[in-house]
Design a protein around this motif. Structure first.
Motif, PDB file in Angstrom:
ATOM      1  N   LYS A  36       1.134  -1.809  -0.194  1.00 37.44           N
ATOM      2  CA  LYS A  36      -0.283   0.100   0.065  1.00 37.44           C
ATOM      3  C   LYS A  36       1.039   1.442  -0.063  1.00 37.44           C
ATOM      4  N   PHE A  37       2.582   0.513   0.383  1.00 39.15           N
ATOM      5  CA  PHE A  37       2.941   2.195   0.688  1.00 39.15           C
ATOM      6  C   PHE A  37       3.432   2.957  -0.941  1.00 39.15           C
ATOM      7  N   CYS A  38       4.140   4.077  -1.064  1.00 39.80           N
ATOM      8  CA  CYS A  38       4.767   4.020  -1.856  1.00 39.80           C
ATOM      9  C   CYS A  38       6.091   3.591  -2.315  1.00 39.80           C
ATOM     10  N   GLY A  39       7.063   3.973  -2.616  1.00 36.73           N
ATOM     11  CA  GLY A  39       8.586   3.848  -2.888  1.00 36.73           C
ATOM     12  C   GLY A  39       9.510   3.455  -3.700  1.00 36.73           C
ATOM     13  N   PRO A  40      11.129   3.636  -3.740  1.00 39.35           N
ATOM     14  CA  PRO A  40      11.741   2.820  -5.357  1.00 39.35           C
ATOM     15  C   PRO A  40      11.725   1.531  -5.698  1.00 39.35           C
ATOM     16  N   PRO A  41      11.352   1.406  -6.310  1.00 45.59           N
ATOM     17  CA  PRO A  41      11.665  -0.328  -6.966  1.00 45.59           C
ATOM     18  C   PRO A  41      11.921  -0.811  -6.695  1.00 45.59           C
ATOM     19  N   THR A  42      12.007  -1.946  -6.159  1.00 41.56           N
ATOM     20  CA  THR A  42      12.691  -3.016  -5.457  1.00 41.56           C
ATOM     21  C   THR A  42      13.273  -3.832  -5.918  1.00 41.56           C
ATOM     22  N   SER A  43      14.424  -5.129  -6.116  1.00 40.52           N
ATOM     23  CA  SER A  43      15.015  -6.614  -6.648  1.00 40.52           C
ATOM     24  C   SER A  43      14.509  -7.440  -5.377  1.00 40.52           C
ATOM     25  N   PRO A  44      14.334  -8.636  -5.652  1.00 44.19           N
ATOM     26  CA  PRO A  44      14.467 -10.051  -5.827  1.00 44.19           C
ATOM     27  C   PRO A  44      14.584  -9.804  -4.283  1.00 44.19           C
ATOM     28  N   PHE A  45      14.453 -10.169  -3.414  1.00 46.42           N
ATOM     29  CA  PHE A  45      15.297 -10.748  -1.790  1.00 46.42           C
ATOM     30  C   PHE A  45      16.044  -9.671  -1.384  1.00 46.42           C
ATOM     31  N   VAL A  46      17.347  -8.611  -2.672  1.00 49.46           N
ATOM     32  CA  VAL A  46      17.597  -7.496  -1.079  1.00 49.46           C
ATOM     33  C   VAL A  46      16.626  -6.548  -1.338  1.00 49.46           C
ATOM     34  N   GLY A  47      15.588  -6.028  -2.013  1.00 45.02           N
ATOM     35  CA  GLY A  47      15.203  -5.647  -2.269  1.00 45.02           C
ATOM     36  C   GLY A  47      15.716  -3.997  -2.246  1.00 45.02           C
ATOM     37  N   ASN A  48      16.132  -3.124  -1.400  1.00 48.54           N
ATOM     38  CA  ASN A  48      16.588  -1.483  -1.678  1.00 48.54           C
ATOM     39  C   ASN A  48      18.509  -1.715  -1.106  1.00 48.54           C
ATOM     40  N   PHE A  60      23.508   9.763   3.873  1.00 45.58           N
ATOM     41  CA  PHE A  60      22.525  10.131   3.679  1.00 45.58           C
ATOM     42  C   PHE A  60      22.316  10.950   2.676  1.00 45.58           C
ATOM     43  N   ASN A  61      22.648  11.350   1.728  1.00 43.43           N
ATOM     44  CA  ASN A  61      22.098  12.101   0.641  1.00 43.43           C
ATOM     45  C   ASN A  61      21.139  10.580  -0.160  1.00 43.43           C
ATOM     46  N   GLU A  62      21.527   9.375  -0.180  1.00 38.95           N
ATOM     47  CA  GLU A  62      20.041   8.445  -0.786  1.00 38.95           C
ATOM     48  C   GLU A  62      18.981   9.018   0.042  1.00 38.95           C
ATOM     49  N   VAL A  63      19.271   9.035   1.153  1.00 39.05           N
ATOM     50  CA  VAL A  63      17.888   9.237   2.261  1.00 39.05           C
ATOM     51  C   VAL A  63      17.872  10.353   2.119  1.00 39.05           C
ATOM     52  N   THR A  64      18.129  11.146   1.720  1.00 39.98           N
ATOM     53  CA  THR A  64      17.676  12.625   1.418  1.00 39.98           C
ATOM     54  C   THR A  64      16.725  12.613   0.578  1.00 39.98           C
ATOM     55  N   GLU A  65      17.534  11.936  -1.092  1.00 40.95           N
ATOM     56  CA  GLU A  65      17.243  11.674  -2.102  1.00 40.95           C
ATOM     57  C   GLU A  65      15.524  11.369  -2.377  1.00 40.95           C
ATOM     58  N   LEU A  66      15.851   9.908  -0.779  1.00 36.20           N
ATOM     59  CA  LEU A  66      14.424   9.277  -1.434  1.00 36.20           C
ATOM     60  C   LEU A  66      13.115   9.977  -1.206  1.00 36.20           C
ATOM     61  N   SER A  67      13.563  10.996   0.285  1.00 31.78           N
ATOM     62  CA  SER A  67      12.173  11.986   0.945  1.00 31.78           C
ATOM     63  C   SER A  67      12.022  12.900  -0.159  1.00 31.78           C
ATOM     64  N   ARG A  68      12.831  12.848  -1.386  1.00 34.09           N
ATOM     65  CA  ARG A  68      12.040  14.223  -1.977  1.00 34.09           C
ATOM     66  C   ARG A  68      11.184  13.938  -2.887  1.00 34.09           C
ATOM     67  N   LEU A  69      11.886  12.535  -3.122  1.00 33.00           N
ATOM     68  CA  LEU A  69      11.323  11.680  -4.298  1.00 33.00           C
ATOM     69  C   LEU A  69      10.172  11.104  -4.124  1.00 33.00           C
ATOM     70  N   TYR A  70       9.606  11.076  -2.593  1.00 35.33           N
ATOM     71  CA  TYR A  70       8.368   9.668  -2.175  1.00 35.33           C
ATOM     72  C   TYR A  70       7.988  10.730  -1.202  1.00 35.33           C
ATOM     73  N   LEU A  82      11.375  -4.114   6.390  1.00 37.55           N
ATOM     74  CA  LEU A  82      10.286  -2.860   5.909  1.00 37.55           C
ATOM     75  C   LEU A  82      10.938  -2.371   6.738  1.00 37.55           C
ATOM     76  N   LEU A  83      11.102  -0.758   6.278  1.00 36.26           N
ATOM     77  CA  LEU A  83      11.294   0.421   7.050  1.00 36.26           C
ATOM     78  C   LEU A  83      10.427   1.272   6.127  1.00 36.26           C
ATOM     79  N   ILE A  84       9.692   1.792   7.020  1.00 37.70           N
ATOM     80  CA  ILE A  84       8.463   3.027   6.545  1.00 37.70           C
ATOM     81  C   ILE A  84       9.310   3.959   7.660  1.00 37.70           C
TER      82      ILE A  84
END
Ligand code: HEM
Length: 512
Positions: A36-48, A60-70, A82-84
């Motif tokens: 039900k949540f949006c988020g970056p595309p994931t790969s099988p087993f390893v996720g993101n 740090f930059n990755e987290v900042t970028e994700l929060s800008r995108l989603y 699973l991290l929300i």
């Protein structure tokens, strides 16, 4: 023979497959709710996982970028975890106040070789008992008695800083970290570390390195199993540092216990009362208070004592020294703010020297503007920019549900820089914390010390300490930076704590 080998391989493979299917079937509900949540595309087993492979600045930059995108809430899969990520004040409030989110995330267990089950890492049932026991040791009367330590150590520091007077820019953290270490050792353990005088800092170095290793391990899921981690170079390095720190605290506790025992024997022999626990000074350290306990059943064992002391040493040292460094940077970048903070101090102290007129508890109450400056610095650079909790049960959030077993990650930095809450968010403006301005905002929109029942137990201690140190510096020196750096250009990293990538370099001039 060959057919036997093939049969063993076949059976092992089949058993593994069956276990995997059972594992995933049990998690179907989690997968359904996660979808039900949006988020970056994931790969099988390893996720993101591959998005978090870099160093602590990349993370740090990755987290900042994700929060800008989603938009919040969004999800990330770190392998099976699973991290929300959440950054809307109302959602943050629901999580931090919920009994279902008292348990720290599993990744906090990586601190356990160092901190055991001290408050910061303790599972919920131990945490409830210990927090009740430790809470009273942070009462105002005790904190007031610590102000003299804050002031004395700040005086030592400004004296040491004279070596830099009117010279080039220097790394201020080197001075601050030794000062806050001396403060925390004296207030938590009742020992005089003399890190500032003797320049000995193996404890600080060990703590810093361990913190950074734990943070790297968090995002590298293949290092999660201890059996693997302990065999890596990082694991061996971490164990070496932990040994240094444990030796130090164990030694202090042993000496303290012996002193307490000797005092009690003496007291029994003369049949007298022990007015202040027999300590040479009127002041008791946090460790003395814990060792005395209020009730035999409430007393902590030796290893529990060590865990709580190590926890305070971690939580109370690197945090304050880093925050004071960023406040100094902000003051240097905004001379008008610095002047206003100084004028407030001038009202209190006139032109007296800190050595002749120490900071007292009453003075701290009068440093309102300095407090706004510290708060604004903690808004733009919150030292704990991400905190997380494991959901012990499904948590209904109204529009959505946080599934049991997932991690609620509170993205404090994103919330503190959200322009809907903070107009012109990258502008440094302490007046945002004037009471009339603060009253307009959601109470959970600003949480540098977290909030709810598992908030920072040391937030008053920290504020009093930071005000004392900064007031002492500002009364003696003008803080300067050669070149203006806009906030957007201050690169940050997630080294356990959120810190600038480049060491903070500043200049000082005598205040005439
Ligand atoms: C500017 C300084 C400080 C900041 C920004 C800060 C921030 C925080 C935050 C955000 C948490 C929650 C962590 C989480 O949920 O994962 C926390 C917890 C904690 N802090 Fe602080 N802290 C500071 C200074 C201190 C000091 C000086 C002490 C002790 C002397 C201290 C002791 C603790 C402890 C023991 C916890 C765990 C509390 C619990 O789980 O019950 N902190 N702090």
């Amino acid at each position: 023979m060959l057919s036997e080998i093939l049969s063993v391989i076949g059976t092992t493979f089949l058993s593994g497959l069956i276990l995997l299917v059972i594992y995933h079937l049990r998690r179907l509900d989690l997968y359904k709710k996660a979808s039900k949540f949006c988020g970056p595309p994931t790969s099988p087993f390893v996720g993101n996982v591959f998005q978090f492979l870099g160093n602590t600045e990349d993370i740090f930059n990755e987290v900042t970028e994700l929060s800008r995108l989603y938009p919040s809430p969004y999800r990330v899969w770190l392998g099976p975890l699973l991290l929300i990520f959440l950054s809307r004040p109302e959602d943050v409030k629901t999580v931090l106040k919920s009994e279902k989110a008292i348990e720290k995330a599993k990744v906090y267990e990586f601190f356990q070789p160092w901190l055991g089950k001290g408050l910061f890492t303790a599972p919920a049932e131990i945490w409830r008992v210990h927090r009740k026991l430790i809470g009273p040791t942070f009462n105002l009367k005790i904190l007031e008695s610590f102000v003299a330590v804050f002031a004395a150590q700040s005086n030592v520091m400004v004296k040491k800083m004279e070596a830099e007077l009117n010279g080039a820019e220097f790394p201020v953290f080197d001075y601050l970290s030794k000062c806050t270490l001396d403060i925390i050792c004296e207030t938590v353990m009742g020992v005089s570390m003399k890190a500032q005088i003797e320049n000995e800092c193996s404890y600080v170095e060990a703590a810093e390195k361990t913190f950074a290793i734990v943070c790297q391990r968090t995002f590298k899921v293949w290092l999660h199993p201890s059996a693997i981690f302990n065999r890596t170079q990082l694991g061996r390095e971490q164990n070496k540092h932990i040994k240094t720190m444990h030796n130090f605290t164990n030694n202090v506790i042993r000496r303290k216990k012996k002193a307490l025992l000797d005092r009690n024997t003496e007291k029994a022999a003369v049949g007298g009362e022990d007015n202040e626990g027999g300590l040479p000074s009127q002041r008791k350290a946090f460790l003395d208070l814990l060792m005395e306990g209020t009730h035999d059943k409430m007393k902590l064992s030796d290893s529990e004592l060590r865990e709580e002391v190590d926890t305070m040493m971690l939580a109370g040292n690197d945090t304050t020294s880093n925050v004071i460094s960023s406040v100094m940077l902000m003051l240097a970048l905004h001379p008008d703010v610095q002047e206003k903070a100084y004028l407030e101090l001038r009202e209190i102290y006139g032109s007296s020297d800190p050595e002749d007129r120490n900071v007292t508890h009453d003075d701290l109450e009068r440093m309102e503007y300095l407090e706004y400056v510290i708060k604004e610095s903690l808004r733009v650079i919150p030292i704990a920019s991400l905190i997380s909790r494991t959901l012990s049960d499904d948590l209904d959030m109204g529009e959505y549900t946080l599934p049991k077993g997932s991690l609620a990650v509170i993205d404090i930095l994103t919330m503190h820089r959200n322009e809907e809450i903070w107009p012109d968010p990258l502008k440094f403006d302490p007046d945002r914390f004037l009471p009339e301005e603060a009253a307009k905002r959601h109470a959970y929109s600003y949480i540098p010390f977290s909030a709810g029942p598992r908030n920072c137990i040391g937030f008053r201690f920290a504020m009093m300490e930071m005000k004392t140190v900064l007031a002492t510096i500002l009364r003696r020196y003008i803080i300067k930076k050669d070149k203006f750096v806009p906030l957007v250009d201050i690169k940050l990293k997630m080294d356990g704590l959120t810190k600038p990538v480049e060491p903070i370099m500043l200049r000082i001039e005598e205040r005439l």
